[in-house]
Design a protein around this motif. Structure first.
Motif, mmCIF file in Angstrom:
data_model
loop_
_atom_site.group_PDB
_atom_site.id
_atom_site.type_symbol
_atom_site.label_atom_id
_atom_site.label_comp_id
_atom_site.label_asym_id
_atom_site.label_seq_id
_atom_site.Cartn_x
_atom_site.Cartn_y
_atom_site.Cartn_z
ATOM 1 N N LEU A 95 0.830 -1.200 0.000
ATOM 2 C CA LEU A 95 0.000 0.000 0.000
ATOM 3 C C LEU A 95 0.862 1.246 0.000
ATOM 4 N N THR A 96 0.614 2.138 -0.947
ATOM 5 C CA THR A 96 1.302 3.419 -1.024
ATOM 6 C C THR A 96 0.284 4.523 -0.775
ATOM 7 N N VAL A 97 0.531 5.313 0.276
ATOM 8 C CA VAL A 97 -0.391 6.408 0.606
ATOM 9 C C VAL A 97 0.396 7.699 0.711
ATOM 10 N N PRO A 98 -0.271 8.812 0.486
ATOM 11 C CA PRO A 98 0.430 10.096 0.571
ATOM 12 C C PRO A 98 0.674 10.487 2.023
ATOM 13 N N GLN A 99 1.644 11.359 2.229
ATOM 14 C CA GLN A 99 1.757 12.003 3.526
ATOM 15 C C GLN A 99 0.525 12.895 3.713
ATOM 16 N N LEU A 100 0.008 12.909 4.946
ATOM 17 C CA LEU A 100 -1.272 13.567 5.185
ATOM 18 C C LEU A 100 -1.190 14.559 6.329
ATOM 19 N N SER A 126 -9.851 14.225 0.413
ATOM 20 C CA SER A 126 -10.446 14.600 -0.869
ATOM 21 C C SER A 126 -9.431 14.731 -1.992
ATOM 22 N N ASN A 127 -8.219 15.214 -1.642
ATOM 23 C CA ASN A 127 -7.190 15.412 -2.657
ATOM 24 C C ASN A 127 -5.860 14.890 -2.113
ATOM 25 N N PRO A 128 -5.570 13.600 -2.268
ATOM 26 C CA PRO A 128 -4.358 13.029 -1.686
ATOM 27 C C PRO A 128 -3.077 13.704 -2.111
ATOM 28 N N LEU A 129 -3.049 14.265 -3.318
ATOM 29 C CA LEU A 129 -1.821 14.849 -3.825
ATOM 30 C C LEU A 129 -1.494 16.187 -3.174
ATOM 31 N N SER A 130 -2.456 16.766 -2.457
ATOM 32 C CA SER A 130 -2.187 18.055 -1.802
ATOM 33 C C SER A 130 -2.583 18.030 -0.344
ATOM 34 N N ALA A 131 -2.637 16.823 0.249
ATOM 35 C CA ALA A 131 -3.109 16.699 1.628
ATOM 36 C C ALA A 131 -2.008 16.937 2.639
ATOM 37 N N ALA A 132 -0.746 16.936 2.221
ATOM 38 C CA ALA A 132 0.337 17.108 3.192
ATOM 39 C C ALA A 132 0.496 18.573 3.559
ATOM 40 N N PHE A 191 -4.500 15.784 12.407
ATOM 41 C CA PHE A 191 -4.082 14.414 12.046
ATOM 42 C C PHE A 191 -2.915 14.511 11.073
ATOM 43 N N GLU A 192 -1.776 13.910 11.448
ATOM 44 C CA GLU A 192 -0.573 13.999 10.618
ATOM 45 C C GLU A 192 0.022 12.609 10.405
ATOM 46 N N LEU A 193 0.246 12.265 9.150
ATOM 47 C CA LEU A 193 0.914 11.020 8.772
ATOM 48 C C LEU A 193 2.076 11.408 7.877
#
Length: 422
Positions: free
Chosen positions: A300-305, A416-422, A366-368
């Motif tokens: 599983l690959t997830v964005p930094q959040l 909603s927008n994984p590419l800009s959630a960090a 919430f920070e990942l």
């Protein structure tokens, strides 16, 4: 027990699939006796005695008073140490409270998500929500206390003492649930985890709070900040002062969790929660990579959040058709001798000298994230076994964080927008 080799990150990121598998054959039984007053406690409470003195009260210091910074590592260690002393009854109590807060959390998250646009996303902490309502149960007198007990999911039955919810036991169970989660991020884990809760009690100058109520909050958080300031003259300025104060003592970048104070407010209760996971395992294009060992291995690959959210409990209660649970007729006599009311005071009552308005909020950060200085790698360790399913979360998705021992949901959210959630 988690499958061999399943890291904290995997349990966090793959918990929905894991939870479905882990709970499919589990039978839950509610031993409510673990959550209510024991017979011995009731005998002690019902002993005839001379008139007891009134609860001691205090006036919060001004918000300008110097405050020490919150030590999140110390808070984490305190939670971890508490889990090392748990007995079987403590764990069973945590399981039962976990299921109760899960039911409430799912329901309230549905209400919250319906009021937020798809673009803005939503994040909710069922633990903070349940803890906040339990705190108000501790501050309530009947009939409000009985109504809150029913809403928390514990039947009152015959309304006798041994059917009454012991709010301190519930808050202690919530502390156990928090500790069980952070204890998974120990020295042998590839993830470092922080879970911090801070309660802010902001009052109008001169409002006195009852010490037993404030001291009782220590079961859910050792950091309760009681401060006074003018909430009515300029509500927006008051909100800005509170935001600056909280950022100064916590260091948390929560955006603007509070954008305005009701001009009728004399007390504002806000439970602030920060959850942070820093992963040291495999990065891929700035994203986190982990392996979930379920019946079929998933890479599983997830964005930094970074997710931020703030919500008013009175609004959520109104959406659930329970606007009066903490409304105009609520009896919160264990919080203050002033007759507190949640929400705005009706115009016809504003001249009543002992009537005040109360706002109840929860704010979540919430920070990942990957560890600072961690070098990206093109691949994460591959699991042994057959075919691996590659999953990359690069489109909107739902997120949940579940603690495996108590099966309690700590967070529910939408990215909603994984590419800009960090």
């Amino acid at each position: 027990m988690a499958p061999a080799g399943l890291s904290l990150g995997a349990s966090v990121l793959c918990l929905l699939a894991w939870a479905l598998l882990a709970t499919a054959d589990r039978v839950y039984i509610h031993p409510f006796h673990l959550l209510v007053y024991s017979k011995s406690s009731c005998d002690q409470l019902e002993k005839p005695s001379a008139a007891s003195p009134p609860d001691p009260t205090f006036t919060p210091v001004p918000i300008q008073a110097k405050s020490s910074a919150v030590d999140e590592l110390a808070l984490r260690e305190q939670l971890v140490r508490a889990t090392q002393k748990l007995e079987a009854e403590d764990r069973l109590r945590a399981v039962n409270v976990g299921m109760l807060l899960n039911f409430m959390g799912f329901h309230m998250y549905k209400m919250l998500s319906e009021t937020r646009s798809a673009a803005s996303g939503a994040v909710l902490s069922p633990v903070a929500l349940f803890g906040t309502l339990t705190s108000f149960y501790l501050g309530a007198l009947d009939p409000t206390a009985s109504r809150l007990q029913a809403f928390l999911g514990v039947p009152g039955e015959d309304q006798g003492c041994t059917s009454r919810l012991d709010g301190h036991k519930v808050l202690s169970a919530l502390q156990t649930i928090q500790g069980l989660l952070v204890a998974q991020g120990g020295a042998g884990s590839r993830a470092r985890l922080l879970l911090s809760t801070v309660v802010g009690l902001f009052t109008a100058p001169g409002l006195r709070l009852k010490q037993p109520f404030v001291q009782g909050l220590s079961a859910i958080t050792p950091v309760t900040l009681s401060r006074s300031l003018d909430l009515s003259t300029d509500p927006d300025l008051a909100a800005e002062k509170i935001n600056r104060f909280m950022q100064a003592v916590t260091g948390w970048e929560m955006g603007r969790p509070l954008t305005g104070v009701s001009p009728d407010s004399t007390l504002l209760f806000n439970a602030y929660v920060r959850f942070q996971v820093r992963r040291g395992l495999g990065l891929h294009s700035g994203s986190l990579v982990t392996v979930c060992r379920l019946p079929r291995a998933i890479r599983l690959t997830v964005p930094q959040l970074t997710l931020k959210g703030s919500y008013d409990l009175q609004d959520l209660l109104a959406q659930t058709k329970l606007p009066t649970l903490l409304g105009a007729e609520a009896n919160l006599g264990k919080i203050s001798d002033v007759n507190l009311r949640v929400g705005k005071v009706p115009c016809r009552r504003r001249a009543t000298p002992r009537l005040a308005a109360l706002q109840v909020l929860n704010s979540v950060l919430f920070e990942l994230q990957a560890d600072e200085g961690e070098q990206p790698t093109e691949s994460a360790p591959q699991p042994a076994g057959p075919e691996v399913l590659e999953v990359t979360l690069n489109s909107p998705f739902l997120l949940a964080v579940l603690e495996r021992d108590s099966a309690a949901l700590h967070f529910l959210g939408r990215v909603s927008n994984p590419l800009s959630a960090a």
